[in-house]
Design an enzyme around this catalytic site. Sequence first.
Site, short mmCIF file in Angstrom:
data_model
loop_
_atom_site.label_atom_id
_atom_site.label_comp_id
_atom_site.label_asym_id
_atom_site.label_seq_id
_atom_site.Cartn_x
_atom_site.Cartn_y
_atom_site.Cartn_z
N ASP A 161 -8.68 -50.68 58.86
CA ASP A 161 -7.49 -50.77 57.79
C ASP A 161 -7.72 -49.85 56.71
O ASP A 161 -8.15 -50.22 55.62
CB ASP A 161 -7.30 -51.99 57.61
CG ASP A 161 -6.52 -53.07 58.25
OD1 ASP A 161 -5.69 -52.52 59.09
OD2 ASP A 161 -6.83 -54.18 58.47
N LYS A 221 3.27 -50.35 60.33
CA LYS A 221 3.11 -51.77 60.36
C LYS A 221 4.01 -52.18 59.31
O LYS A 221 4.26 -51.71 58.23
CB LYS A 221 1.76 -52.42 60.48
CG LYS A 221 1.10 -52.05 59.07
CD LYS A 221 -0.49 -52.35 59.23
CE LYS A 221 -1.29 -52.53 58.12
NZ LYS A 221 -2.58 -52.71 58.30
N HIS A 222 4.41 -53.72 59.35
CA HIS A 222 4.48 -54.87 60.13
C HIS A 222 5.93 -54.92 60.86
O HIS A 222 6.51 -55.73 60.25
CB HIS A 222 3.64 -56.06 59.67
CG HIS A 222 2.47 -55.88 58.89
ND1 HIS A 222 2.45 -55.45 57.44
CD2 HIS A 222 1.43 -55.89 59.30
CE1 HIS A 222 1.36 -55.37 57.27
NE2 HIS A 222 0.64 -55.72 58.13
N HIS A 240 -1.05 -64.68 57.47
CA HIS A 240 -2.40 -65.12 57.58
C HIS A 240 -2.53 -66.75 57.46
O HIS A 240 -3.45 -67.34 57.81
CB HIS A 240 -3.20 -64.47 56.26
CG HIS A 240 -3.58 -63.11 56.37
ND1 HIS A 240 -2.52 -62.24 56.12
CD2 HIS A 240 -4.41 -62.30 56.86
CE1 HIS A 240 -3.18 -60.72 56.32
NE2 HIS A 240 -4.19 -60.85 56.96
N ASP A 261 -0.71 -57.48 65.45
CA ASP A 261 -1.45 -57.95 64.18
C ASP A 261 -2.42 -58.79 64.69
O ASP A 261 -2.72 -59.49 65.74
CB ASP A 261 -0.47 -58.51 63.09
CG ASP A 261 -0.87 -58.40 61.72
OD1 ASP A 261 -2.20 -57.83 61.81
OD2 ASP A 261 -0.31 -58.36 60.85
#
Length: 518
Positions: free
Chosen positions: A89, A188-189, A201, A274
Amino acid sequence: MNSDLNMELQQIMGQMSLEDKVAQLFTFSALAARLDDASKRLITELKVGGIFLGTGCLQQPKQVYELTTAMQQASISEGSGIPLFISADFVAGAGCKLQSGAVHFPKNRAIGAADDERLACESGRVTALESLAMGVNFNYSPVVDINNNPLNPVIGTHSFGEDRETVSRLGCAVIKGYQEHGMIATAKHFPGHGDTHVDSHEDLPVLPFSRERLESFELVPFRRAIEQGVDAVMVGHIAVPALDPSNMPASLSYELTTKLLREQLNFQGLIVTDGLTMKGITNQFTLEEACIRALLAGADILLGTAESYEHAASMLQAVTNAVEQGRIPVSRIEESVKRVLMMKQKYRLMPELYRPSGYREDVFQTAAAEQVSEELAAKAATPLNGMDRGKLKAIGKPESWLLIRDAHATRFAEHLRKELLSITERTADHYEKVLELLDSEPSDQGVILAISHNKPIDPSWLKLLNDRLSRSKHAVWVHFGSEYDVRQASVPCLLMYDRSPSLQHQAAHYLCAGNTSQ
């Protein structure tokens, strides 16, 4: 798809077992700075197709190079025989994750404020060159979500901004910088995590908008990235009831992954999930079930973090069993394996193309690369509420300036000390504690307040801060954080968006009227 495969790829696929093919679709996280037994077993026994480098893997460029070299050697000589996708990342340059040794660029929101496509592309180029020199060939970047929700707890300054055109232009510029210099980019996303107020998350965000709204807003940067030729798109754990009334996360939704992204937007590259260990998934499904559903939805790469080798093996076995039992068509696996191998061939990650190079120290943190970061930071600086360049001089120097800051603004303090020789300093270990420091100072004390936070700050706390600052005779605020925090700033404010080293340097440069050396 078969007609697209050259003879070599057809031969490789012909020699692969079902287990081998399934393994190519998995990318598991590595967590150690050296090739430990856990990661080696993933590579040599499970024969996975990719490894994601977690924070524990990323210390110094040479250490990362030695780690990735060992991983590739293990894959080629003891594993699948095929080089790995090695991903990270690096959303703000390789330096944003390493402890030192690589360029740390301003985060995307600062790049959006700078609004310079050339510099954005250059940041991508530098990131690609440094990443590849360490053996990282696949970047899960850029974020092309449009962040137009002040309450968004996770995207925030990772986004280029609120405007779809700005996000699209700068996202495409960064993608160009990555891919034209040999590193796979990932938009992304999908289908857009910007206008949400839940962090995937922690739970499942929902985009409660009509198809028309999504087509005209959220999907615009992804459509542009696909036109630019982005080679990977990461699908988020986001429900979109207008497109899939079942409220299935996009990453597990056939309607969103295949019908929308693959068919309607005509994306032909790699679809990456993801991280499947996020609670937006695990609150509903086991990881084994999530892997099966993601492949049925149309994913090509499953991104997971396993608690152990046995846990990783269980995920692979669950997918293999689902194929053997007829739940997943063999054709669905074959389709993704072909995409993976074709992308590996494109990026010279096939046995006959892969040529590891020796470590080169001179690639990292070159003066020209650091200058790109400094130029972006200088252009990003945004004055608010009467802030002007050289404001500290314009105010008329108090007896001594006092810098009140949190622990993240260390670089800013270092640069200020070089110019304001009489400056004193008080530091809080967290931004919330700067109020206590302010309250202990007289109102006529000249104060430079520096706060850094990468998520939106609670409005009630900001009100207390602004009330206290408004009573100061001489005060300026430098904010290394979200623009939403400072829209009601009660004193002159310099908005820097992020706390990268170049942004901290340029903030000091701005306040001191250019006295700080470039």
